[in-house]
Design a protein around this motif. Structure first.
Motif, PDB file in Angstrom:
ATOM      1  N   ASP A  98       0.910  -1.043   0.035  1.00  0.00           N
ATOM      2  CA  ASP A  98      -0.037  -0.046   0.066  1.00  0.00           C
ATOM      3  C   ASP A  98       1.045   1.326   0.073  1.00  0.00           C
ATOM      4  O   ASP A  98       2.160   1.046   0.375  1.00  0.00           O
ATOM      5  N   ARG A  99       0.162   2.399  -0.310  1.00  0.00           N
ATOM      6  CA  ARG A  99       0.986   3.577  -0.264  1.00  0.00           C
ATOM      7  C   ARG A  99       1.666   3.742   1.361  1.00  0.00           C
ATOM      8  O   ARG A  99       1.105   3.618   2.228  1.00  0.00           O
ATOM      9  N   GLY A 100       2.749   4.124   1.081  1.00  0.00           N
ATOM     10  CA  GLY A 100       3.921   4.291   2.411  1.00  0.00           C
ATOM     11  C   GLY A 100       4.453   3.150   2.822  1.00  0.00           C
ATOM     12  O   GLY A 100       5.181   3.149   3.920  1.00  0.00           O
ATOM     13  N   THR A 101       4.307   1.990   2.568  1.00  0.00           N
ATOM     14  CA  THR A 101       4.773   0.454   2.800  1.00  0.00           C
ATOM     15  C   THR A 101       6.236   0.826   2.151  1.00  0.00           C
ATOM     16  O   THR A 101       6.555   1.286   1.279  1.00  0.00           O
ATOM     17  N   LEU A 102       7.028  -0.113   3.170  1.00  0.00           N
ATOM     18  CA  LEU A 102       8.605  -0.054   2.638  1.00  0.00           C
ATOM     19  C   LEU A 102       8.599  -1.504   2.328  1.00  0.00           C
ATOM     20  O   LEU A 102       8.179  -2.515   2.746  1.00  0.00           O
ATOM     21  N   GLY A 103       9.335  -1.679   1.112  1.00  0.00           N
ATOM     22  CA  GLY A 103       9.496  -2.983   0.605  1.00  0.00           C
ATOM     23  C   GLY A 103      10.946  -3.188   0.021  1.00  0.00           C
ATOM     24  O   GLY A 103      11.917  -2.316  -0.035  1.00  0.00           O
ATOM     25  N   ALA A 104      11.533  -4.608   0.508  1.00  0.00           N
ATOM     26  CA  ALA A 104      12.917  -4.921  -0.021  1.00  0.00           C
ATOM     27  C   ALA A 104      13.136  -5.032  -1.541  1.00  0.00           C
ATOM     28  O   ALA A 104      12.400  -5.549  -2.246  1.00  0.00           O
ATOM     29  N   ASN A 120       6.446   2.812  -1.409  1.00  0.00           N
ATOM     30  CA  ASN A 120       5.569   2.969  -2.469  1.00  0.00           C
ATOM     31  C   ASN A 120       4.924   4.491  -2.231  1.00  0.00           C
ATOM     32  O   ASN A 120       4.423   4.813  -1.074  1.00  0.00           O
ATOM     33  N   PHE A 121       4.897   5.105  -3.557  1.00  0.00           N
ATOM     34  CA  PHE A 121       3.952   6.294  -3.691  1.00  0.00           C
ATOM     35  C   PHE A 121       2.383   6.034  -3.497  1.00  0.00           C
ATOM     36  O   PHE A 121       1.569   6.870  -3.254  1.00  0.00           O
ATOM     37  N   LYS A 122       1.894   4.925  -4.198  1.00  0.00           N
ATOM     38  CA  LYS A 122       0.509   4.465  -4.098  1.00  0.00           C
ATOM     39  C   LYS A 122       0.470   3.186  -3.716  1.00  0.00           C
ATOM     40  O   LYS A 122       1.353   2.282  -3.827  1.00  0.00           O
ATOM     41  N   ASP A 123      -0.842   2.331  -3.732  1.00  0.00           N
ATOM     42  CA  ASP A 123      -0.930   1.082  -3.586  1.00  0.00           C
ATOM     43  C   ASP A 123      -0.429   0.248  -4.908  1.00  0.00           C
ATOM     44  O   ASP A 123      -0.746   0.870  -6.012  1.00  0.00           O
TER      45      ASP A 123
END
Length: 168
Positions: A98-104, A120-123
């Protein structure tokens, strides 16, 4: 600033416009959370550029090998390196991108994440189950939205400092 419930699992990223507060998800992705804290505590994320920033998608950073703008910065190599530590095993979960999540960030190999990450800027649900989610922005997303765009950006923004809230 958001209320910090668990300072040991909260990351503070200082950007040019202000602080981004990230709540880590150690119950979901313990290895990735430990790696981020280890690199933050070693100062390795300080001055690292956002080397890939795509409007409407995400902002990627964390190449501690090639993207430190104060030490051996290599704009052509930024995004190709990691840390001296071994790669991490994927920790996929049901947590959506989702927007704002941190991904590896990683290569084609699911078990190749090391130091790089994206916000992420958006979902971006097409990433679900393919990239490890291990944190979420709880305040300062407006500062993430203001990061200079490009692949690489002409004048990249950087993480001025990255700290574990318990140490700040």
């Amino acid at each position: 600033m958001a209320e910090i419930k668990d300072p040991e699992n909260t990351i503070l990223i200082e950007l040019k416009d202000g602080t981004v507060t990230i709540e880590l998800l150690p119950d979901i992705a313990p290895g990735h959370c430990e790696r981020m804290k280890e690199l933050a505590r070693a100062g390795q994320y300080d001055n690292v550029a956002f080397h890939r920033v795509i409007d409407g998608f995400m902002a990627q950073t964390g190449d501690v090998q090639h993207a430190n703008m104060e030490k051996d910065y290599n704009p052509r190599g930024a995004g190709t390196g990691g840390s001296d530590l071994p790669d991490l095993k994927a920790e996929f979960s049901k947590i959506p991108h989702d927007r704002g999540t941190l991904g590896a960030a990683r290569s084609q190999n699911p078990n190749s994440a090391n130091s790089q990450f994206f916000i992420n800027f958006k979902d971006n649900h097409f990433l679900n189950g393919q990239y490890t989610v291990y944190g979420r922005v709880i305040s300062g997303m407006e500062h993430v939205d203001a990061i200079a765009e490009g692949e690489p950006p002409a004048n990249p923004d950087r993480m001025i400092s990255v700290k574990v809230a318990a140490d700040a």
